[in-house]
Enzyme design. Structure first.
Site, short mmCIF file in Angstrom:
data_model
loop_
_atom_site.label_atom_id
_atom_site.label_comp_id
_atom_site.label_asym_id
_atom_site.label_seq_id
_atom_site.Cartn_x
_atom_site.Cartn_y
_atom_site.Cartn_z
N ASP A 334 -13.91 1.55 30.99
CA ASP A 334 -12.62 1.46 30.73
C ASP A 334 -12.39 0.70 30.07
OD1 ASP A 334 -13.28 0.34 32.69
OD2 ASP A 334 -11.80 0.34 34.17
N ASP A 639 -12.31 1.56 39.28
CA ASP A 639 -11.38 0.35 40.39
C ASP A 639 -10.36 1.65 41.45
OD1 ASP A 639 -9.65 0.80 38.46
OD2 ASP A 639 -10.01 -1.15 37.93
P1 ADP Z 1 -6.13 1.64 31.32
O1 ADP Z 1 -7.74 2.38 31.33
O2 ADP Z 1 -6.24 1.27 30.21
O3 ADP Z 1 -6.52 0.53 32.15
P2 ADP Z 1 -4.24 3.73 33.17
O4 ADP Z 1 -4.93 4.66 34.30
O5 ADP Z 1 -4.49 2.36 34.26
O6 ADP Z 1 -5.28 3.03 31.81
O7 ADP Z 1 -2.71 3.05 32.96
C1 ADP Z 1 -2.77 4.56 32.29
C2 ADP Z 1 -1.33 4.11 31.73
O8 ADP Z 1 -0.14 4.36 32.75
C3 ADP Z 1 -0.88 3.31 30.75
O9 ADP Z 1 -2.06 3.11 29.44
C4 ADP Z 1 0.41 2.58 30.89
O10 ADP Z 1 1.31 3.40 29.81
C5 ADP Z 1 0.77 3.58 31.87
N1 ADP Z 1 0.71 2.27 32.88
C6 ADP Z 1 -0.71 1.34 33.91
N2 ADP Z 1 -0.05 0.90 35.04
C7 ADP Z 1 1.20 1.08 35.57
C8 ADP Z 1 2.29 1.06 36.89
N3 ADP Z 1 1.85 -0.08 36.99
N4 ADP Z 1 3.30 0.91 36.33
C9 ADP Z 1 3.91 1.88 34.91
N5 ADP Z 1 3.01 2.61 33.90
C10 ADP Z 1 1.73 2.70 34.54
#
Ligand code: ADP
Ligand code: MG
Length: 900
Positions: A334, A639
């Site tokens: 990731d 994670d």
């Molecule tokens: P990454 O691989 O960058 O960790 P995530 O799966 O954690 O991606 O998050 C995917 C997308 O979801 C992020 O790019 C963001 O747009 C949105 N996102 C992540 N965390 C949150 C949150 N706590 N609240 C709202 N949107 C979120």
């Protein structure tokens, strides 16, 4: 069982939480104190399910005597006594005991280091002791402990919930129910079945959402899980695939080696040699050549490797993973936190009315808002103010009160939004006083949005943040100054375009939106009013770039798998050197599907793609399958709670030690304690080194063993006296096999191993090439020893008064012994430097050589030993012959290495 249960509260779900607390005499805010904890630990025991088989010293010792070889030696010593050969009988018994001790020490070390490693990977629990939340190993939890839990935590014991906020648990392990169950605190009827006890949390299940405080009602075998598992037998230790293969190899060789040993004996007897001597010789040969100890030595090497990985922050959960790591050829990683620092700072707000830059760095709350270089007054900019407020409200990060200053803890992205708020004096705690939160729809990686509901007078404000594509899609209006206006499709496109632009510049972009509703149960992601986009920067980690280079050289492909936007992903991938053109192909997670439904073209595209964006946890499973079907060994990071299936499916599931949930850590094969990508590379390197070491010592051992067999075999065919006596064989077996072989197993590599492609996972432990090498070296060494034997018999005569000339036998024995010692240098890799290679820089090798040389001198000159081994001083000429001949296999081996 019954005695324990009396002390445990019955039907805790039917009683108010306070009653349960009273029963266990514990206050919710204080928890137990250390004294009480100790007392109770004695009363209730450890919070463990069936006792994991802990091998006792005696069991390990007894194991040593169960072996075939020991039995053989026992027979040999009994025979010696029967034939009246006391010295032989005693010596063989001594060798037998030495062998058993060596086996015992090796196995003890392997078992103990495995246990110590298991200790390191144990899950912690957060308990309240003396008013403070502390982390202790889950094993030490006792009834009456107050446990704090959050989403992603594994429930450590059976608990009665005292406080719950948005709590949900996955209880499928216990009830089979696959949907998460919502939890509450109110008492229930005593009769409700387990699956409906909503105020309880059970050991072995895990929290999927929310937070809780709960009191422990039962532990270990008294838990519901314990009751089920009582009937299950003790878990047998799993052997790793490598151990199994080595076992098989040893089993296959045993009949062959026995056959050869018997032929030697029979041939000798037919030639008229002493019957007893020939039987003894063939037993000694069998003992020396059967590689019975191989699997345990391999285990020891693997366990050592696990230690070394642990020191480099890679905790490996399973021994077999060490081996798999060495053949990993794809790492799916990731982005956020693994390739980047996960230290985000808001840099930009892009709204309908204006575009505002935010100054300041990191977590520092000093900074301001600038439009075209001029400071903006936040109170005067309605849209900016509301954007900041939504970012602060729709947020799970929290302030932690220190003495002076507040620090913020939580998801770094959310932390950055709180910091941005503070720059405009918008404080979450204060804001929540006027707009209390009544509901949260947690972030779901499949929906990529999150919402919170806040009561304002009689209605509710819904604050939403999430991935721009999703949020914009859910909006019907956009806020401009004080009013909302409609947001038509073409406007939406413009905003998506804006989103792309920001992402291409390396920003992680979030969209913010709000709406007012009358009913807090209303759907959060409908009819929203768009506020704007927030751009944050998350700098790439320094160490990642070189680590990626190393992987590329090592034939390992790195694939970025992120939930983030394609352009952000590409930007980060480019800056860490994962792709070399900014136009590299990015596949959307939503394009993935079951690999059996893919067309050839799709398959090829997915296999080649270096970046997958907007991926949800389910897509990860498809991606793993596609690559596995292509014959790859795949490592995948994860994670979250939802990542557990992908972590299990991957050949190497990699969880993050800091960022990862307990569920992910437990599902994983390896935990990166520093969350750092480059740690994976180090682990792969170790995995490769260990496997190569294991190969090296097997090749070494086998070639030495074969040389011993051949020397006797050839000599008895030709009809010579024996060039090697039975006790000499046993001596060689202890001295030469143990020290150099262990030293080879403990080697730390020479660094060049990451310049080679990964090992083919289907390749056997020993390839045809290895077998050829074993045979060739075995023949070389035996010829050298026989050569010395023949030459010295010509000079000194083979017999003296009809008895074998022991000077000649000593010369052939020592030639064989030293040839075997020098032979370790033939274990260097092809293409390595003659002087400086992984063998010569391995200090254990030198130590082993010195010890062995001393022991061989002792064998020749130490009175008792030389009597037992029938050795005599070879004299200067004899030594010259020994040294000269013993160097021949080494010389030929080295020349061959250079030619190759
Ligand atoms: P990454 O691989 O960058 O960790 P995530 O799966 O954690 O991606 O998050 C995917 C997308 O979801 C992020 O790019 C963001 O747009 C949105 N996102 C992540 N965390 C949150 C949150 N706590 N609240 C709202 N949107 C979120
Ligand atoms: Mg994330």
């Amino acid at each position: 069982m019954s005695e324990k249960s009396e002390k445990i509260i019955s039907d805790p779900w039917s009683k108010p939480a306070d009653e349960v607390l009273d029963y266990y005499q514990v206050s919710k805010n204080e928890g137990l104190n250390e004294e009480e904890a100790k007392q109770r630990q004695l009363k209730y025991g450890l919070n463990k399910l069936r006792k994991v088989k802990e091998k006792s010293r005696w069991a390990i010792l007894a194991n040593q005597f169960k072996s075939l070889l020991i039995a053989l030696m026992a027979i040999a010593s009994v025979l010696s006594f029967i034939f009246g050969k006391w010295l032989e009988g005693i010596s063989i018994s001594a060798v037998l005991i030495i062998n058993a001790i060596i086996g015992f020490v090796t196995e003890t070390r392997a078992v103990r280091s495995m246990e110590a490693l298991q200790e390191m990977t144990k899950i912690d629990a957060k308990v309240r002791r003396r008013g403070e939340i502390e982390k202790i190993t889950a094993e030490k939890i006792i009834p009456g402990d107050i446990v704090a839990l959050e989403s992603g935590d594994i429930v450590p014991a059976d608990l009665r919930i005292i406080e719950a906020s948005k709590l949900q648990a996955d209880e499928s392990a216990l009830t089979g129910e696959s949907m998460p169950v919502s939890k509450k605190t109110e008492p229930l009827e005593a009769e409700v079945p387990l699956a409906e006890r909503k105020n309880m949390l059970y050991k072995g299940t895990y929290v999927t959402r929310g937070t809780a405080e709960a009191v422990v009602v039962s532990t270990g075998m008294d838990t519901e899980l314990g009751k089920i598992s009582e009937s299950i037998e003790e878990a047998e230790e799993e052997k790793t695939p490598l151990e199994k293969r080595l076992d098989k190899l040893a089993q296959k060789l045993i009949p062959l080696l026995f056959a050869i040993a018997s032929i030697v004996a029979i041939a000798g007897i037919i030639r008229g040699m002493d019957i007893f001597l020939m039987i003894e010789t063939s037993i000694a040969l069998a003992v020396a050549t059967v590689p019975e100890g191989l699997p345990i030595v391999a285990t020891l090497a693997l366990a050592r490797g696990m230690w070394r990985m642990a020191q480099q922050n890679a905790l490996v959960n399973r021994l077999s993973s060490v081996e798999t790591l060495g053949s990993t050829n794809i790492i799916c990683t990731d982005k956020t936190g693994t390739l980047t620092e996960n230290r985000m700072t808001v840099h930009k707000y892009s709204m309908d009315t204006s575009e505002v830059n935010v100054s300041g760095t990191g977590l520092n709350t000093q900074g301001g808002f600038l439009k075209n270089g001029e400071t903006v007054d936040v109170t005067g900019d309605e849209v900016l103010r509301r954007s900041l407020e939504v970012g602060v409200l729709c947020n799970n990060a929290s302030y932690e009160r220190g003495d002076e200053e507040k620090t913020i803890v939580g998801d770094p992205m959310e932390v950055s939004l709180l910091v941005a708020g503070l720059k405009a004096k918008i404080d979450r705690d204060k804001l929540l006083k006027s707009m209390p939160e009544v509901r949260e729809v947690s972030f779901d990686p499949a929906v990529k949005m999150m919402a919170t509901y806040h009561r304002v007078d009689d209605s509710y404000t819904v604050a939403v943040k999430g991935a721009p594509e999703e949020v914009i899609e859910a909006c019907t209006h956009i806020l401009t100054n004080r009013e909302g206006k409609e947001l038509p499709e073409e406007e939406k496109k413009k905003w998506l375009e804006k989103n792309n632009q920001m992402a291409e510049n390396g920003f992680r972009v979030l969209a913010l939106a709000v709406k007012e509703v009358e009913n807090p149960e209303a759907d959060p992601y409908k009819d929203l009013t768009f506020l704007g986009l927030v751009g944050m920067i998350d700098p790439p980690r320094q160490e990642v770039k070189p680590a990626i280079k190393t992987c590329q050289k090592a034939g390992i492909r790195i694939i970025m798998v992120t939930g983030d936007h394609a352009a952000t992903a590409r930007n980060v991938a480019y800056s860490v050197g994962l792709i070399d053109s900014e136009n590299a192909e990015v596949v959307q997670g939503s394009e993935l599907k079951d690999h059996k439904e893919l067309s050839e073209k799709e398959k090829e595209r997915f296999i080649k793609a270096p970046i997958f964006a907007r991926v949800n946890p389910e897509n990860k499973l498809d991606l793993i399958e596609i690559h596995q079907a292509d014959g790859s060994i795949v490592a995948m990071t994860g994670d979250g709670v939802n990542d557990a299936p992908a972590l299990k499916k991957a050949d190497i599931g990699v969880a993050m030690g800091q960022r990862g949930t307990q569920v992910a850590r437990e599902a994983a094969d390896m935990v990166l304690q520093d969350d750092n990508f480059s740690t994976t590379t180090k682990a792969v390197e170790q995995g490769r080194i260990i496997f190569r070491n294991i190969r090296k010592f097997i090749v070494y051992l086998f070639s030495c063993n074969i040389s011993e067999l051949l020397v006797i075999f050839l000599a008895s065919l030709i009809g010579f006296t024996l060039p090697l006596l039975p006790l000499q064989i046993l001596f060689l077996n202890v001295v030469n096999d143990i020290f150099p072989a262990f030293a080879l197993g403990a080697g730390e590599g020479s660094g060049g191993i990451m310049d080679l492609p990964p090992r083919d996972p289907d390749e056997p432990v020993l390839t045809r090439e290895h077998w050829t090498g074993i045979g060739a070296y075995g023949i070389l060494i035996s010829i050298a020893a026989l050569g010395a034997f023949i030459l010295s018999s010509i000079w000194f005569g083979m017999f003296i008064n009809g008895a074998p000339n022991y000077r000649v036998v000593t010369i052939s024995f020592l030639t064989l012994a030293f040839a075997q010692l020098w032979h370790v240098f033939n274990m260097r890799d092809i293409g390595s430097n003659f002087l400086k290679n992984e063998i010569t820089i391995n200090r254990y090798i030198w130590v082993a050589l010195i010890i062995c040389t001393i022991l061989l001198f002792a064998a020749t000159y130490l009175p008792v030993l030389s009597t037992v081994l029938k050795t005599v001083n070879p004299g200067v000429n004899g030594w010259l012959l020994i040294i000269g001949m013993s160097l021949v296999p080494w010389g030929i081996g080295q020349i061959w290495k250079e030619i190759k």
